[in-house]
Scaffold this motif. Structure first.
Motif, mmCIF file in Angstrom:
data_model
loop_
_atom_site.group_PDB
_atom_site.id
_atom_site.type_symbol
_atom_site.label_atom_id
_atom_site.label_comp_id
_atom_site.label_asym_id
_atom_site.label_seq_id
_atom_site.Cartn_x
_atom_site.Cartn_y
_atom_site.Cartn_z
ATOM 1 N N GLU A 13 41.826 12.656 9.393
ATOM 2 C CA GLU A 13 42.900 12.094 10.215
ATOM 3 C C GLU A 13 42.389 11.725 11.595
ATOM 4 O OE1 GLU A 13 45.762 11.355 8.976
ATOM 5 O OE2 GLU A 13 45.545 12.378 7.073
ATOM 6 N N PRO A 17 42.446 7.530 14.074
ATOM 7 C CA PRO A 17 43.743 7.901 14.656
ATOM 8 C C PRO A 17 44.752 6.761 14.686
ATOM 9 C CG PRO A 17 42.072 7.674 16.363
ATOM 10 C CD PRO A 17 41.348 7.608 15.061
ATOM 11 N N VAL A 18 44.283 5.508 14.674
ATOM 12 C CA VAL A 18 45.208 4.369 14.720
ATOM 13 C C VAL A 18 46.010 4.290 13.421
ATOM 14 C CG1 VAL A 18 45.403 1.868 14.900
ATOM 15 C CG2 VAL A 18 43.761 3.109 16.332
ATOM 16 N N SER A 20 46.215 6.805 11.139
ATOM 17 C CA SER A 20 46.726 8.102 10.724
ATOM 18 C C SER A 20 48.131 8.350 11.268
ATOM 19 C CB SER A 20 45.804 9.216 11.231
ATOM 20 O OG SER A 20 46.404 10.483 11.044
ATOM 21 N N TRP A 22 49.197 11.117 11.873
ATOM 22 C CA TRP A 22 48.997 12.251 12.767
ATOM 23 C C TRP A 22 48.191 11.868 14.007
ATOM 24 C CZ3 TRP A 22 51.124 17.034 11.912
ATOM 25 C CH2 TRP A 22 51.689 17.246 10.660
ATOM 26 N N GLY A 23 47.895 10.564 14.167
ATOM 27 C CA GLY A 23 47.025 10.123 15.237
ATOM 28 C C GLY A 23 47.497 10.524 16.623
ATOM 29 N N LYS A 24 48.772 10.294 16.924
ATOM 30 C CA LYS A 24 49.291 10.617 18.251
ATOM 31 C C LYS A 24 49.289 12.122 18.500
ATOM 32 C CE LYS A 24 52.169 6.488 18.800
ATOM 33 N NZ LYS A 24 53.541 5.970 19.023
ATOM 34 N N TYR A 25 49.595 12.859 17.448
ATOM 35 C CA TYR A 25 49.571 14.323 17.590
ATOM 36 C C TYR A 25 48.162 14.808 17.892
ATOM 37 C CZ TYR A 25 49.147 19.153 15.983
ATOM 38 O OH TYR A 25 48.834 20.489 15.885
ATOM 39 N N ALA A 27 45.722 13.162 19.155
ATOM 40 C CA ALA A 27 45.283 12.688 20.460
ATOM 41 C C ALA A 27 45.826 13.557 21.584
ATOM 42 C CB ALA A 27 45.727 11.238 20.664
ATOM 43 N N SER A 28 46.952 14.230 21.334
ATOM 44 C CA SER A 28 47.553 15.086 22.365
ATOM 45 C C SER A 28 46.933 16.478 22.398
ATOM 46 C CB SER A 28 49.064 15.209 22.130
ATOM 47 O OG SER A 28 49.338 16.012 20.983
ATOM 48 N N CYS A 29 46.143 16.806 21.385
ATOM 49 C CA CYS A 29 45.539 18.142 21.314
ATOM 50 C C CYS A 29 44.271 18.216 22.153
ATOM 51 C CB CYS A 29 45.220 18.486 19.854
ATOM 52 S SG CYS A 29 46.678 18.673 18.809
ATOM 53 N N PRO A 117 53.471 20.475 15.005
ATOM 54 C CA PRO A 117 53.543 19.925 16.362
ATOM 55 C C PRO A 117 54.679 20.543 17.165
ATOM 56 C CG PRO A 117 53.168 18.170 14.779
ATOM 57 C CD PRO A 117 53.449 19.417 13.985
#
Length: 213
Positions: A13, A17-18, A20, A22-25, A27-29, A117
């Motif tokens: 994933e 990320p684009v 996926s 789950w990409g935004k999630y 990216a926030s980790c 999340p």
């Protein structure tokens, strides 16, 4: 190896990320963690003499062995899905730390852990105001139930469970000196034990709850 499967899913994933969901999630980790898997040599030196160090070294060696068994073979077989530049040891260790620090057991009576999340952003406190409830198929969600009133602007904590300080350090990167559930491991030489000591040990083995001293 269930753990290896979970790590590979996170890596897959994160590799795209684009596309996926789950990409935004992801990216926030955090891109780095302070748990036991990623401690520096200087930080490890502080643990000299602690049983936690032996467990940590074994855990890291096992993880490295798993990585070496998977890569670069998987990247050669699936270069588009698992490109070599995104499948370094550092990426593998990051995915493992993601699971160690942020995964929750979400199915009652099941050992499967899930990334949830928002819930995974809640910090631990021995006197937490919140409790994470396991995933409910009926509700289709995992929820956090408040145990006490919380004023606007207050941080909400949850209780991670009766884990030793060593366990919390290795998994989450912190120790809680005020946690009454903490334990201290010790060894017993039974070769020269007296009969009363042997009897006491028999009771201790039959009552696991008594081992939480």
């Amino acid at each position: 190896d269930e753990q290896a499967k979970h790590i590979l899913i996170v890596m897959l994933e994160a590799a795209d990320p684009v596309q996926s969901p789950w990409g935004k999630y992801l990216a926030s980790c955090p891109r780095s963690f302070s748990n036991g898997l990623l401690l520096t040599d200087d930080e490890l030196a502080i643990l000299q003499g602690s049983p936690a160090l032996d467990y940590l070294v074994e855990r890291r060696e096992d993880l490295r062995h798993t990585y070496d068994a998977l890569f670069p073979k998987l990247s050669e077989a699936f270069p588009r899905e698992l490109p070599p530049e995104k499948c370094r040891w550092e990426d593998f260790a990051w995915a493992a730390a993601m699971i160690d620090t942020r995964a929750w057991a979400t199915e009652a009576g099941c050992d499967v852990a899930s990334l949830v999340p928002c819930c995974d952003m809640l910090n631990h406190h021995a006197s937490a105001q919140g409790m994470v409830k396991r995933y409910s198929a009926e509700e289709g969600a995992a929820t956090v139930e408040l145990l006490t009133p919380v004023e606007e602007g207050m941080q909400v904590f949850v209780y991670y469970g009766e884990l030793t300080s060593a366990s919390k350090l290795l998994r989450f990167g912190f120790a809680d000196p005020d946690d009454e559930a903490d334990t201290v491991p010790f060894g017993l030489d039974m070769e020269h034990a007296t009969e009363p000591q042997r009897q006491a040990m028999s009771v201790w083995k039959l009552c696991p709850d008594a081992q939480q001293l």
